[in-house]
Design an enzyme around this catalytic site. Structure first.
Site, PDB file in Angstrom:
ATOM      1  N   GLY A   1       7.402  -0.109   2.296  1.00  0.00           N
ATOM      2  CA  GLY A   1       7.954   1.193   2.672  1.00  0.00           C
ATOM      3  C   GLY A   1       7.683   1.521   4.126  1.00  0.00           C
TER       4      GLY A   1
ATOM      5  N   ILE B   1       9.931  -6.798  -2.713  1.00  0.00           N
ATOM      6  CA  ILE B   1      10.575  -5.711  -1.988  1.00  0.00           C
ATOM      7  C   ILE B   1       9.952  -5.565  -0.595  1.00  0.00           C
ATOM      8  CG2 ILE B   1      11.087  -4.497  -4.133  1.00  0.00           C
ATOM      9  CD1 ILE B   1       8.817  -2.545  -3.474  1.00  0.00           C
TER      10      ILE B   1
END
Length: 278
Positions: free
Chosen positions: A206, A203
Protein backbone atom coordinates in the site's frame (compact mmCIF):
# COMPACT_ATOMS: atom_id res chain seq x y z
CA UNK A 1 -8.92 -9.36 22.52
CA UNK A 2 -9.76 -5.81 23.58
CA UNK A 3 -8.53 -2.40 22.56
CA UNK A 4 -7.97 0.16 25.31
CA UNK A 5 -9.45 3.66 24.80
CA UNK A 6 -7.62 4.91 27.89
CA UNK A 7 -4.34 4.48 26.01
CA UNK A 8 -5.01 7.63 23.94
CA UNK A 9 -2.26 10.14 24.65
CA UNK A 10 0.34 7.56 25.65
CA UNK A 11 3.75 8.05 24.05
CA UNK A 12 6.47 5.56 23.24
CA UNK A 13 10.19 5.64 23.82
CA UNK A 14 12.25 7.71 21.37
CA UNK A 15 13.46 5.69 18.40
CA UNK A 16 16.43 6.53 16.15
CA UNK A 17 16.74 5.77 12.44
CA UNK A 18 19.50 6.65 9.99
CA UNK A 19 19.63 6.37 6.21
CA UNK A 20 22.15 6.77 3.41
CA UNK A 21 22.19 8.24 -0.07
CA UNK A 22 21.80 4.70 -1.42
CA UNK A 23 18.66 4.17 0.69
CA UNK A 24 17.12 7.30 -0.81
CA UNK A 25 17.94 6.20 -4.36
CA UNK A 26 16.53 2.72 -3.73
CA UNK A 27 13.29 4.13 -2.36
CA UNK A 28 12.85 6.36 -5.42
CA UNK A 29 13.29 3.43 -7.81
CA UNK A 30 10.99 1.35 -5.61
CA UNK A 31 8.12 3.79 -6.17
CA UNK A 32 8.70 4.01 -9.91
CA UNK A 33 11.04 6.96 -10.40
CA UNK A 34 13.33 6.55 -13.43
CA UNK A 35 15.45 8.29 -16.01
CA UNK A 36 13.23 11.37 -16.18
CA UNK A 37 13.70 11.97 -12.44
CA UNK A 38 17.47 11.95 -12.08
CA UNK A 39 17.57 14.23 -9.00
CA UNK A 40 15.86 11.38 -7.13
CA UNK A 41 17.48 8.37 -8.83
CA UNK A 42 21.14 9.43 -9.14
CA UNK A 43 23.71 11.05 -6.87
CA UNK A 44 26.41 11.95 -9.42
CA UNK A 45 24.65 13.49 -12.42
CA UNK A 46 26.28 16.72 -13.63
CA UNK A 47 24.69 19.86 -12.13
CA UNK A 48 21.99 17.70 -10.49
CA UNK A 49 22.24 17.49 -6.69
CA UNK A 50 20.55 14.45 -5.18
CA UNK A 51 17.13 15.07 -3.64
CA UNK A 52 14.66 12.86 -1.80
CA UNK A 53 11.04 12.05 -2.60
CA UNK A 54 8.92 13.47 0.26
CA UNK A 55 6.94 10.24 0.68
CA UNK A 56 10.11 8.52 1.90
CA UNK A 57 8.96 9.89 5.25
CA UNK A 58 6.62 6.89 5.54
CA UNK A 59 9.48 4.41 5.74
CA UNK A 60 11.89 6.60 7.73
CA UNK A 61 9.32 7.81 10.25
CA UNK A 62 6.65 6.12 12.29
CA UNK A 63 9.11 5.09 14.99
CA UNK A 64 8.49 5.21 18.71
CA UNK A 65 4.79 4.28 18.43
CA UNK A 66 3.61 2.43 21.57
CA UNK A 67 1.37 -0.04 19.71
CA UNK A 68 1.73 -2.55 22.56
CA UNK A 69 -0.05 -0.11 24.92
CA UNK A 70 -3.21 0.19 22.75
CA UNK A 71 -4.67 -3.15 23.88
CA UNK A 72 -4.71 -6.54 22.19
CA UNK A 73 -5.74 -7.51 18.67
CA UNK A 74 -4.94 -10.18 16.10
CA UNK A 75 -2.19 -8.87 13.77
CA UNK A 76 -3.33 -11.30 11.06
CA UNK A 77 -6.66 -9.42 10.92
CA UNK A 78 -5.07 -5.97 10.82
CA UNK A 79 -5.48 -3.79 7.70
CA UNK A 80 -3.70 -0.50 6.96
CA UNK A 81 -6.44 2.13 6.89
CA UNK A 82 -4.98 5.59 6.30
CA UNK A 83 -1.59 7.25 5.94
CA UNK A 84 -0.58 10.89 6.18
CA UNK A 85 2.59 12.95 6.26
CA UNK A 86 3.41 16.55 7.15
CA UNK A 87 6.76 17.93 5.95
CA UNK A 88 8.42 20.72 7.91
CA UNK A 89 11.62 20.77 5.85
CA UNK A 90 13.08 18.92 2.88
CA UNK A 91 14.39 15.44 3.71
CA UNK A 92 18.18 15.27 3.18
CA UNK A 93 19.77 12.54 1.05
CA UNK A 94 21.29 11.00 4.17
CA UNK A 95 20.84 11.64 7.86
CA UNK A 96 19.52 10.45 11.19
CA UNK A 97 16.25 11.16 12.97
CA UNK A 98 14.79 10.57 16.41
CA UNK A 99 11.07 9.81 16.44
CA UNK A 100 8.50 9.86 19.25
CA UNK A 101 5.13 8.26 18.66
CA UNK A 102 1.75 8.70 20.32
CA UNK A 103 -1.60 6.92 20.33
CA UNK A 104 -4.10 9.51 19.10
CA UNK A 105 -7.31 7.51 18.72
CA UNK A 106 -8.99 4.23 19.69
CA UNK A 107 -12.40 3.80 18.06
CA UNK A 108 -15.09 1.15 18.24
CA UNK A 109 -16.56 0.48 14.78
CA UNK A 110 -18.69 -2.49 15.85
CA UNK A 111 -17.15 -5.58 14.28
CA UNK A 112 -13.77 -3.88 14.17
CA UNK A 113 -11.66 -1.40 16.09
CA UNK A 114 -9.54 1.43 14.69
CA UNK A 115 -6.22 2.59 16.13
CA UNK A 116 -4.72 5.95 15.19
CA UNK A 117 -1.11 6.98 15.72
CA UNK A 118 1.21 9.92 15.09
CA UNK A 119 4.99 10.01 15.13
CA UNK A 120 7.08 13.19 14.96
CA UNK A 121 10.66 12.91 13.73
CA UNK A 122 13.45 15.36 14.55
CA UNK A 123 16.57 15.64 12.40
CA UNK A 124 19.41 15.04 14.84
CA UNK A 125 21.86 17.22 12.90
CA UNK A 126 19.71 20.34 13.38
CA UNK A 127 17.56 19.48 16.38
CA UNK A 128 14.49 20.63 14.42
CA UNK A 129 11.35 18.66 13.52
CA UNK A 130 11.64 17.23 10.00
CA UNK A 131 8.28 15.55 9.45
CA UNK A 132 5.27 13.91 11.07
CA UNK A 133 3.76 10.57 10.03
CA UNK A 134 0.10 9.78 10.77
CA UNK A 135 -1.55 6.41 10.29
CA UNK A 136 -4.54 4.32 11.25
CA UNK A 137 -5.04 0.57 11.30
CA UNK A 138 -8.34 -1.29 11.03
CA UNK A 139 -8.42 -4.27 13.39
CA UNK A 140 -11.06 -6.79 12.33
CA UNK A 141 -12.66 -8.67 15.20
CA UNK A 142 -11.50 -6.10 17.78
CA UNK A 143 -14.66 -3.99 18.04
CA UNK A 144 -17.68 -4.06 20.33
CA UNK A 145 -15.65 -3.04 23.37
CA UNK A 146 -18.01 -0.25 24.37
CA UNK A 147 -15.93 2.64 23.05
CA UNK A 148 -16.88 5.69 21.00
CA UNK A 149 -17.40 5.15 17.28
CA UNK A 150 -15.26 8.14 16.36
CA UNK A 151 -15.43 10.45 13.34
CA UNK A 152 -16.65 9.35 9.93
CA UNK A 153 -14.98 11.67 7.40
CA UNK A 154 -16.95 12.73 4.36
CA UNK A 155 -15.25 13.16 1.00
CA UNK A 156 -16.64 14.35 -2.30
CA UNK A 157 -14.69 15.28 -5.38
CA UNK A 158 -15.84 18.42 -7.19
CA UNK A 159 -18.47 18.06 -9.89
CA UNK A 160 -16.03 18.94 -12.66
CA UNK A 161 -13.20 17.45 -14.62
CA UNK A 162 -9.97 17.00 -12.67
CA UNK A 163 -7.47 19.85 -13.02
CA UNK A 164 -4.61 17.38 -13.42
CA UNK A 165 -4.31 13.68 -14.13
CA UNK A 166 -1.08 11.69 -14.06
CA UNK A 167 -0.86 7.99 -14.96
CA UNK A 168 1.97 5.61 -14.08
CA UNK A 169 2.18 1.90 -14.86
CA UNK A 170 3.74 -0.22 -12.13
CA UNK A 171 6.14 -3.00 -13.09
CA UNK A 172 5.32 -6.69 -12.65
CA UNK A 173 8.30 -6.90 -10.28
CA UNK A 174 7.61 -3.56 -8.54
CA UNK A 175 7.03 -5.13 -5.13
CA UNK A 176 10.37 -6.96 -5.31
CA UNK A 177 12.17 -3.61 -5.58
CA UNK A 178 10.04 -1.77 -3.03
CA UNK A 179 10.47 -4.48 -0.38
CA UNK A 180 14.21 -3.72 -0.28
CA UNK A 181 13.36 -0.45 1.49
CA UNK A 182 12.27 -2.42 4.55
CA UNK A 183 8.84 -4.07 4.26
CA UNK A 184 9.68 -7.74 3.70
CA UNK A 185 6.12 -9.00 4.31
CA UNK A 186 5.81 -12.15 2.13
CA UNK A 187 2.30 -11.07 1.14
CA UNK A 188 4.11 -8.96 -1.46
CA UNK A 189 6.55 -11.59 -2.75
CA UNK A 190 5.54 -15.17 -1.90
CA UNK A 191 2.70 -16.60 -4.05
CA UNK A 192 1.82 -19.27 -1.47
CA UNK A 193 1.56 -16.70 1.32
CA UNK A 194 -0.55 -14.40 -0.87
CA UNK A 195 -2.87 -17.35 -1.61
CA UNK A 196 -3.48 -17.80 2.13
CA UNK A 197 -4.67 -14.18 2.14
CA UNK A 198 -7.10 -14.87 -0.69
CA UNK A 199 -5.02 -13.37 -3.52
CA UNK A 200 -4.08 -15.20 -6.72
CA UNK A 201 -0.63 -13.59 -6.61
CA UNK A 202 1.37 -11.22 -4.37
CA UNK A 203 -0.08 -7.72 -4.08
CA UNK A 204 1.73 -4.38 -4.16
CA UNK A 205 2.57 -2.66 -0.87
CA UNK A 206 0.00 0.00 0.00
CA UNK A 207 2.80 2.42 0.80
CA UNK A 208 4.31 1.78 -2.63
CA UNK A 209 0.99 2.89 -4.17
CA UNK A 210 1.17 5.88 -1.80
CA UNK A 211 4.66 6.66 -3.14
CA UNK A 212 3.51 6.50 -6.77
CA UNK A 213 0.67 8.86 -5.87
CA UNK A 214 3.06 11.23 -4.10
CA UNK A 215 5.28 11.37 -7.19
CA UNK A 216 2.29 12.39 -9.30
CA UNK A 217 1.36 15.14 -6.84
CA UNK A 218 4.97 16.33 -6.62
CA UNK A 219 5.41 16.72 -10.37
CA UNK A 220 1.93 18.04 -11.19
CA UNK A 221 1.54 20.54 -8.33
CA UNK A 222 5.04 21.23 -6.93
CA UNK A 223 7.06 21.58 -10.15
CA UNK A 224 9.05 18.56 -9.00
CA UNK A 225 10.41 20.52 -6.02
CA UNK A 226 10.25 18.60 -2.70
CA UNK A 227 10.48 21.91 -0.85
CA UNK A 228 6.97 22.73 -2.05
CA UNK A 229 5.47 19.44 -0.83
CA UNK A 230 3.84 20.13 2.56
CA UNK A 231 1.31 17.42 3.42
CA UNK A 232 -0.49 14.38 2.02
CA UNK A 233 -3.30 12.25 3.48
CA UNK A 234 -5.18 9.33 1.97
CA UNK A 235 -7.17 6.17 2.74
CA UNK A 236 -6.34 2.79 1.24
CA UNK A 237 -9.51 1.41 -0.35
CA UNK A 238 -8.45 -1.50 -2.60
CA UNK A 239 -5.32 -3.61 -3.12
CA UNK A 240 -3.12 -2.91 -6.14
CA UNK A 241 -1.52 -5.68 -8.19
CA UNK A 242 1.99 -5.29 -9.62
CA UNK A 243 1.59 -4.32 -13.27
CA UNK A 244 -1.50 -2.19 -12.62
CA UNK A 245 -1.71 1.31 -14.09
CA UNK A 246 -2.40 4.00 -11.51
CA UNK A 247 -4.09 7.27 -12.48
CA UNK A 248 -4.00 10.11 -9.96
CA UNK A 249 -6.74 12.75 -10.43
CA UNK A 250 -6.36 16.13 -8.71
CA UNK A 251 -8.81 18.96 -8.04
CA UNK A 252 -6.98 22.13 -7.00
CA UNK A 253 -8.22 24.92 -4.74
CA UNK A 254 -5.46 27.46 -4.05
CA UNK A 255 -2.61 25.65 -2.34
CA UNK A 256 -4.72 22.63 -1.48
CA UNK A 257 -5.95 19.77 -3.62
CA UNK A 258 -8.24 16.78 -3.36
CA UNK A 259 -7.07 13.62 -5.09
CA UNK A 260 -8.01 10.04 -5.88
CA UNK A 261 -5.93 7.22 -7.29
CA UNK A 262 -7.62 4.64 -9.52
CA UNK A 263 -6.44 1.50 -11.28
CA UNK A 264 -6.88 0.72 -14.99
CA UNK A 265 -10.39 -0.60 -14.30
CA UNK A 266 -11.52 2.71 -12.78
CA UNK A 267 -11.55 1.30 -9.25
CA UNK A 268 -10.45 3.69 -6.48
CA UNK A 269 -7.36 2.38 -4.67
CA UNK A 270 -6.55 5.53 -2.63
CA UNK A 271 -9.51 7.63 -1.56
CA UNK A 272 -10.17 10.70 0.59
CA UNK A 273 -6.95 12.30 -0.64
CA UNK A 274 -5.95 15.72 0.67
CA UNK A 275 -2.76 17.49 -0.38
CA UNK A 276 -1.10 20.75 0.69
CA UNK A 277 1.65 22.50 -1.22
CA UNK A 278 3.51 25.79 -1.42
Amino acid sequence: MTLDPSSVGLKGEPSKRSWTSKDSLLYAVGVGAGTSELPFTTENTKDTPQRVLPTMAVILGGGGIPMDKAGSFNPALMVHGTEGIELYSEIPADGEIESVGEITGVWDKGKAGVLEFESTSTLIATGKPLFKVKMSIYCRGAGDFGGERGPSPTFEVPDRKADHEVAYTTREDQALTYRLSGDRNPLHSDPSFAAMGGFDRPILHGLCTYGFTGRALLHALCDGDPGNFKGMDGRFSKPVMPGDTLTVSMWVDGKEALFQTKNQNGEVVIDQGNFNFA
